[in-house]
Scaffold this motif. Structure first.
Motif, PDB file in Angstrom:
ATOM      1  N   GLY A 217      -9.726  -3.096  16.073  1.00 20.20           N
ATOM      2  CA  GLY A 217      -9.877  -4.261  16.934  1.00 20.20           C
ATOM      3  C   GLY A 217      -9.792  -5.612  16.261  1.00 20.20           C
ATOM      4  O   GLY A 217     -10.249  -6.615  16.807  1.00 20.20           O
ATOM      5  N   ARG A 218      -9.217  -5.662  15.080  1.00 17.42           N
ATOM      6  CA  ARG A 218      -9.054  -6.952  14.384  1.00 17.42           C
ATOM      7  C   ARG A 218      -7.881  -6.878  13.438  1.00 17.42           C
ATOM      8  O   ARG A 218      -7.377  -5.798  13.125  1.00 17.42           O
ATOM      9  N   TRP A 219      -7.444  -8.053  12.972  1.00 14.08           N
ATOM     10  CA  TRP A 219      -6.400  -8.097  11.951  1.00 14.08           C
ATOM     11  C   TRP A 219      -7.007  -7.759  10.586  1.00 14.08           C
ATOM     12  O   TRP A 219      -8.189  -8.015  10.335  1.00 14.08           O
ATOM     13  N   GLY A 220      -6.189  -7.209   9.710  1.00 12.00           N
ATOM     14  CA  GLY A 220      -6.633  -6.989   8.347  1.00 12.00           C
ATOM     15  C   GLY A 220      -6.754  -8.306   7.609  1.00 12.00           C
ATOM     16  O   GLY A 220      -6.115  -9.300   7.957  1.00 12.00           O
ATOM     17  N   ARG A 221      -7.580  -8.316   6.588  1.00 14.53           N
ATOM     18  CA  ARG A 221      -7.748  -9.513   5.761  1.00 14.53           C
ATOM     19  C   ARG A 221      -7.005  -9.326   4.436  1.00 14.53           C
ATOM     20  O   ARG A 221      -7.113  -8.257   3.814  1.00 14.53           O
ATOM     21  N   PRO A 222      -6.263 -10.328   3.983  1.00 10.67           N
ATOM     22  CA  PRO A 222      -5.517 -10.190   2.726  1.00 10.67           C
ATOM     23  C   PRO A 222      -6.388  -9.743   1.558  1.00 10.67           C
ATOM     24  O   PRO A 222      -5.948  -8.952   0.719  1.00 10.67           O
ATOM     25  N   GLU A 223      -7.625 -10.220   1.506  1.00 11.03           N
ATOM     26  CA  GLU A 223      -8.488  -9.860   0.382  1.00 11.03           C
ATOM     27  C   GLU A 223      -8.828  -8.370   0.376  1.00 11.03           C
ATOM     28  O   GLU A 223      -9.158  -7.814  -0.683  1.00 11.03           O
ATOM     29  N   GLU A 224      -8.756  -7.718   1.527  1.00  8.63           N
ATOM     30  CA  GLU A 224      -8.989  -6.267   1.557  1.00  8.63           C
ATOM     31  C   GLU A 224      -7.895  -5.528   0.802  1.00  8.63           C
ATOM     32  O   GLU A 224      -8.150  -4.511   0.146  1.00  8.63           O
ATOM     33  N   ILE A 225      -6.679  -6.038   0.887  1.00  8.18           N
ATOM     34  CA  ILE A 225      -5.569  -5.458   0.121  1.00  8.18           C
ATOM     35  C   ILE A 225      -5.756  -5.772  -1.360  1.00  8.18           C
ATOM     36  O   ILE A 225      -5.565  -4.920  -2.229  1.00  8.18           O
ATOM     37  N   GLY A 226      -6.150  -7.010  -1.652  1.00  6.36           N
ATOM     38  CA  GLY A 226      -6.358  -7.404  -3.038  1.00  6.36           C
ATOM     39  C   GLY A 226      -7.406  -6.563  -3.737  1.00  6.36           C
ATOM     40  O   GLY A 226      -7.234  -6.145  -4.893  1.00  6.36           O
ATOM     41  N   GLU A 227      -8.487  -6.275  -3.034  1.00  4.67           N
ATOM     42  CA  GLU A 227      -9.553  -5.484  -3.634  1.00  4.67           C
ATOM     43  C   GLU A 227      -9.123  -4.038  -3.862  1.00  4.67           C
ATOM     44  O   GLU A 227      -9.507  -3.412  -4.858  1.00  4.67           O
ATOM     45  N   LEU A 228      -8.313  -3.503  -2.961  1.00  2.35           N
ATOM     46  CA  LEU A 228      -7.788  -2.151  -3.151  1.00  2.35           C
ATOM     47  C   LEU A 228      -6.913  -2.085  -4.397  1.00  2.35           C
ATOM     48  O   LEU A 228      -7.037  -1.162  -5.218  1.00  2.35           O
ATOM     49  N   VAL A 229      -6.048  -3.069  -4.554  1.00  7.87           N
ATOM     50  CA  VAL A 229      -5.165  -3.085  -5.720  1.00  7.87           C
ATOM     51  C   VAL A 229      -5.977  -3.215  -7.006  1.00  7.87           C
ATOM     52  O   VAL A 229      -5.709  -2.523  -7.994  1.00  7.87           O
ATOM     53  N   ALA A 230      -6.988  -4.073  -7.007  1.00  7.13           N
ATOM     54  CA  ALA A 230      -7.821  -4.228  -8.205  1.00  7.13           C
ATOM     55  C   ALA A 230      -8.481  -2.909  -8.573  1.00  7.13           C
ATOM     56  O   ALA A 230      -8.561  -2.547  -9.755  1.00  7.13           O
TER      57      ALA A 230
END
Length: 254
Positions: A217-230
């Motif tokens: 029910g919401r858009w993803g946040r760019p930082e969620e992708i960043g944290e996964l990559v880290a």
């Protein structure tokens, strides 16, 4: 979960997902070098505290190899590659031209190959590396009107999987990130294009997507992708390789 002391090249790191990835790696202790296509790249790099930056348009032959060379000169080596690009043209298949396909190939697939070829020898020599390929959810479920992206990013995903078994004995892992509906300028541009094609408003298109395509029910946040990559670049993820990580709010589960 740190990448302290590691040296990272993040392409298209001046905006969107690339900027979020670069910020997460920097916060986790890596030295970061970013590329971008516009003059704002230098400002983003300074704001991030990046070790360096370069202007690189991957539709230009040799640009990816040159970007790696600039990163190597600045960092002294590249331990982490985040191969990331902007998106290709969204259109009906019958409206795409040979030039559209050629541009998408150079931008997405050829650049990933060139970047990999340029950083891999150093990773092999050092006995450690992370190869992260930013794609889209189109690699697991082709998306309408994104034919060139679906095809070229599928090639990038195949590159990552093809490499995984060969480089793993040398301490190098590979990962594919397959996001959808993350709140970036690219998402907004695709919504605008879909709205124009269907004759509906942007607001209506967004309401429909949130209601029918995104269980969370919401858009993803760019930082969620960043944290996964880290995380994937850290030692804690050293046993994971050759994987495709779908980050889509449940889109492909319905």
């Amino acid at each position: 979960m740190t990448v302290k002391g590691k040296r990272a090249l993040v392409t298209a790191g001046s905006s969107g997902l690339g900027a979020a990835v670069a910020a997460s790696l920097q916060a986790s202790g890596a030295e970061v070098f970013i590329t971008g296509t516009g003059p704002h790249t230098s400002e983003v790099a300074r704001g991030l505290g990046a070790a360096g930056w370069a202007i690189a348009d991957f539709t230009t032959p040799g640009a990816a190899t040159d970007a790696v060379q600039s990163a190597l000169e600045t960092l002294g080596g590249v331990d982490i590659l985040v191969s990331n690009t902007g998106g290709s043209r969204a259109a009906r298949a019958t409206d795409l031209t040979p030039a559209d396909w050629d541009c998408a190939y150079r931008l997405i697939l050829e650049s990933a190959i060139a970047l990999t070829n340029s950083v891999l020898p150093g990773m092999l020599a050092g006995g450690w590396g992370r190869l992260i390929y930013m794609t889209s959810v189109g690699v697991v479920r082709p998306l309408p009107r994104l034919h060139t992206s679906n095809v070229m990013r599928a090639g990038v995903a195949a590159l990552a999987k093809s490499l995984a078994g060969e480089v793993a004995p040398h301490g190098i892992t590979t990962h594919v990130i397959a996001p959808a509906h993350v709140d970036t300028n690219r998402r907004r541009a695709l919504v605008a294009a879909a709205s124009a094609a269907s004759g509906t408003s942007v607001e209506e298109t967004e309401r429909r997507q949130l209601a029918t395509e995104l269980p969370v029910g919401r858009w993803g946040r760019p930082e969620e992708i960043g944290e996964l990559v880290a995380y994937l670049c850290s030692e804690r993820a050293g046993y994971q390789t050759g994987s495709t990580h779908v980050v889509d709010g449940g889109m492909t589960s319905i």
